[in-house]
Design an enzyme around this catalytic site. Sequence first.
Site, short mmCIF file in Angstrom:
data_model
loop_
_atom_site.label_atom_id
_atom_site.label_comp_id
_atom_site.label_asym_id
_atom_site.label_seq_id
_atom_site.Cartn_x
_atom_site.Cartn_y
_atom_site.Cartn_z
N LYS A 246 0.92 -0.89 0.11
CA LYS A 246 -0.06 0.04 0.00
C LYS A 246 0.89 1.40 -0.02
CE LYS A 246 -4.24 2.08 2.00
NZ LYS A 246 -3.71 3.50 2.00
N ARG A 251 -3.52 8.84 -5.46
CA ARG A 251 -4.30 7.92 -6.51
C ARG A 251 -4.40 8.95 -7.73
NH1 ARG A 251 -8.59 4.12 -5.11
NH2 ARG A 251 -9.19 3.03 -7.08
N ARG A 266 -8.38 10.99 -7.28
CA ARG A 266 -9.27 10.05 -6.50
C ARG A 266 -10.49 10.92 -6.33
NH1 ARG A 266 -9.84 7.16 -0.93
NH2 ARG A 266 -11.75 8.18 -0.40
N GLU A 295 -1.23 4.38 -7.98
CA GLU A 295 -0.74 5.41 -7.03
C GLU A 295 0.41 6.22 -7.38
OE1 GLU A 295 -2.99 5.70 -4.44
OE2 GLU A 295 -1.74 6.56 -2.85
N PHE A 335 -2.38 -0.87 -10.47
CA PHE A 335 -2.66 -1.84 -9.63
C PHE A 335 -3.86 -2.56 -10.59
CE2 PHE A 335 -3.35 1.56 -6.86
CZ PHE A 335 -4.83 1.84 -6.76
N ARG A 410 -17.01 0.56 -1.92
CA ARG A 410 -16.00 0.30 -0.79
C ARG A 410 -16.57 -1.12 -0.44
NH1 ARG A 410 -12.71 3.00 2.23
NH2 ARG A 410 -13.36 5.12 1.90
N LYS A 416 -7.53 -3.31 3.25
CA LYS A 416 -6.37 -2.47 3.61
C LYS A 416 -5.89 -2.87 4.83
CE LYS A 416 -8.66 1.62 4.59
NZ LYS A 416 -8.88 3.02 4.36
P1 AMP Z 1 -7.33 4.76 2.10
O1 AMP Z 1 -7.34 5.95 1.52
O2 AMP Z 1 -6.92 4.51 3.51
O3 AMP Z 1 -8.99 4.36 2.33
O4 AMP Z 1 -6.70 3.42 1.26
C1 AMP Z 1 -7.19 3.36 -0.06
C2 AMP Z 1 -6.06 4.00 -0.90
O5 AMP Z 1 -4.91 3.31 -0.80
C3 AMP Z 1 -6.34 3.99 -2.30
O6 AMP Z 1 -7.46 4.76 -2.78
C4 AMP Z 1 -5.11 4.33 -3.04
O7 AMP Z 1 -4.98 5.68 -3.03
C5 AMP Z 1 -4.11 3.50 -2.16
N1 AMP Z 1 -3.44 2.59 -2.58
C6 AMP Z 1 -2.01 2.38 -2.38
N2 AMP Z 1 -1.72 1.30 -2.86
C7 AMP Z 1 -2.60 0.63 -3.28
C8 AMP Z 1 -2.77 -0.83 -3.79
N3 AMP Z 1 -1.86 -1.44 -4.20
N4 AMP Z 1 -4.23 -1.03 -4.16
C9 AMP Z 1 -5.22 -0.24 -4.08
N5 AMP Z 1 -4.99 1.15 -3.55
C10 AMP Z 1 -3.57 1.43 -3.12
#
Ligand code: AMP
Length: 577
Positions: A246, A251, A266, A295, A335, A410, A416
């Site tokens: 991650k 994004r 995003r 990303e 990805f 979602r 994650k």
């Molecule tokens: P969060 O913003 O904490 O909800 O985490 C999701 C975000 O992680 C996504 O919107 C992406 O911007 C980021 N991200 C980073 N690496 C990845 C990955 N390998 N696959 C999907 N999302 C990722």
Amino acid sequence: MTFSELATYLDQLEATSSRNALVRILAEAYKACSVEEIEPITYLIQGRLAPFFEPVEMGLGERLLMSAIATAYGTSKEDVTKTYKQTGDLGLTAMSLGPKTRDDTPSVIEVHQRLWEIAGLSGEGSLKAKLDLFAALLGDLDAASAKHLVRITLGKMRLGIGDPTVLDALSFAKKGDRSLRPVLEAAYNRSSDLGLIAKTLWAQGLEAIEAIKVTVGKPLRSQLAERLPNPEAVIKKLGLVGVQPKYDGFRVQIHKDGGVVNIFSRNLETMTPMFPELVAATVSLPVKSVILDGEAIAYSPESEEYVPFQETTARRRKEGIDEFATRVPLRAFVFDVMFRDGTDLTPLPYEQRFAIVDEMLKGSDTLQTAPLTKTDSVEVLTRELLDNISRGLEGVVAKRLDSPYQAGARNFNWVKLKRNTSGELTDTIDVVLIGYYGGKGKRAEFGAGALLAGVYDSERDEFVSISKLGTGLSDEGWRDLHKQLSRLEVGEKPARVNSLLVPDVWLQPELVVEVLADEITPSPRHTAGMVGDQPGFALRFPRIVSFRSADKKPEDATTVREIREMFQQQHQRAVRD
Ligand code: AMP
């Protein structure tokens, strides 16, 4: 519909503080729309001329508008400045100087076209031309219309109409209830274009909405990740998964259509000029058209390290992008692929989409596929998580290998796993600032003040309170924040805010802040998750981690549903420990 009639609806929307009333009034306005009118009206009520992802800007700031108002009403600039000082709002200024009524006011379609023409002017002499056209337009409108026109031009509509409210209103206008919302929303998730959806529904009906396809040039709403507390829970729930690092970057949704590349954030803003190196790398990919998801993260060749999010986004300032591109060039870890050479790939299982993108990016240095490890073992997943954390990354994302790309969703197709500094697996929460305390007089100067923060209730399209935040900021940090907040201050509680606590100053919900808290606790004082006489949720010991408004809209904040799930997971953890 004349623009003046639209202004009457806008006045009604402005005057209400209830979300149901917003839907009802908007549905009434929609019922009065013809097929030709509904698209421009859908953009205008959101303070725009085109969908959010199209960077159409009017290019008229406050000073120019003040000149235009003076010209239109035959007053002096001093007069306009004086009224502006009194009202504090340029829309109200135009309203108080303009004529109360006017015959033969232009239609909504005409006003939209004339604004579009103004936006399209560029180059030498364009400012003067914009000003003249705008003054002429103002001169054709009555005072109430002028107020809204000025606010639209400044991008300061503040009606608090979110996308779900528009979708509900369309459904109500057509069917008398909310039942069309799921179909409309699905099409919105594929196209991100509310005007297109409104027009299609009016002109061709529901079947045509279902036929709205993934299109290069129109961003899909991003697929998002769920949370689970630990690797055991992930394997138990998903079985065999593909695990990826991650990355804590930015994004990017990259669209290529022949030689044209568009990059969206995003929250669906066009960000293309910020990423010249990604554009160049995409142009040379061996495909005619493609949509990629990934990303972007700045990489320092000197230290061979990834640069944190805050520094990556410093590029948003227009200056110095080229310098940035040489000093800390960006890479994008791709990805996903949603579209290629005319084919919608979103229904394919992730494993196949990944294979396609992996093959496509062979040979590109700037665009790399995010490495994927397949496993159904808790040990391997744990090792991947710890490994990535030790390399300075945020954690991992585990993905179901058989899942389609579900735009805007979602769910547990992506999960994650992160680790916070105290070593416990948790996640940060993105809150929206809805008000502040102690912000008046002397205390503000000394940096004292607490913020009132909310999360997003996506079912009701409302922002509900979850916590007070001591800022933990230095005097200077607080002063800086205060400056940003003053832009968002409003006299009354905004329509989409639902809070029992009343802060000293209400804020238009816009600024998104990432916080880390020790715990989620039930609370009778906060409205997040409050149902009937059941208490809501509050955050215990919240600390600000970062400001996320660069990449998150208020509707991208953590939702009540997520908070409820986090609360339950925390509870399960406590029982297990
Ligand atoms: P969060 O913003 O904490 O909800 O985490 C999701 C975000 O992680 C996504 O919107 C992406 O911007 C980021 N991200 C980073 N690496 C990845 C990955 N390998 N696959 C999907 N999302 C990722």
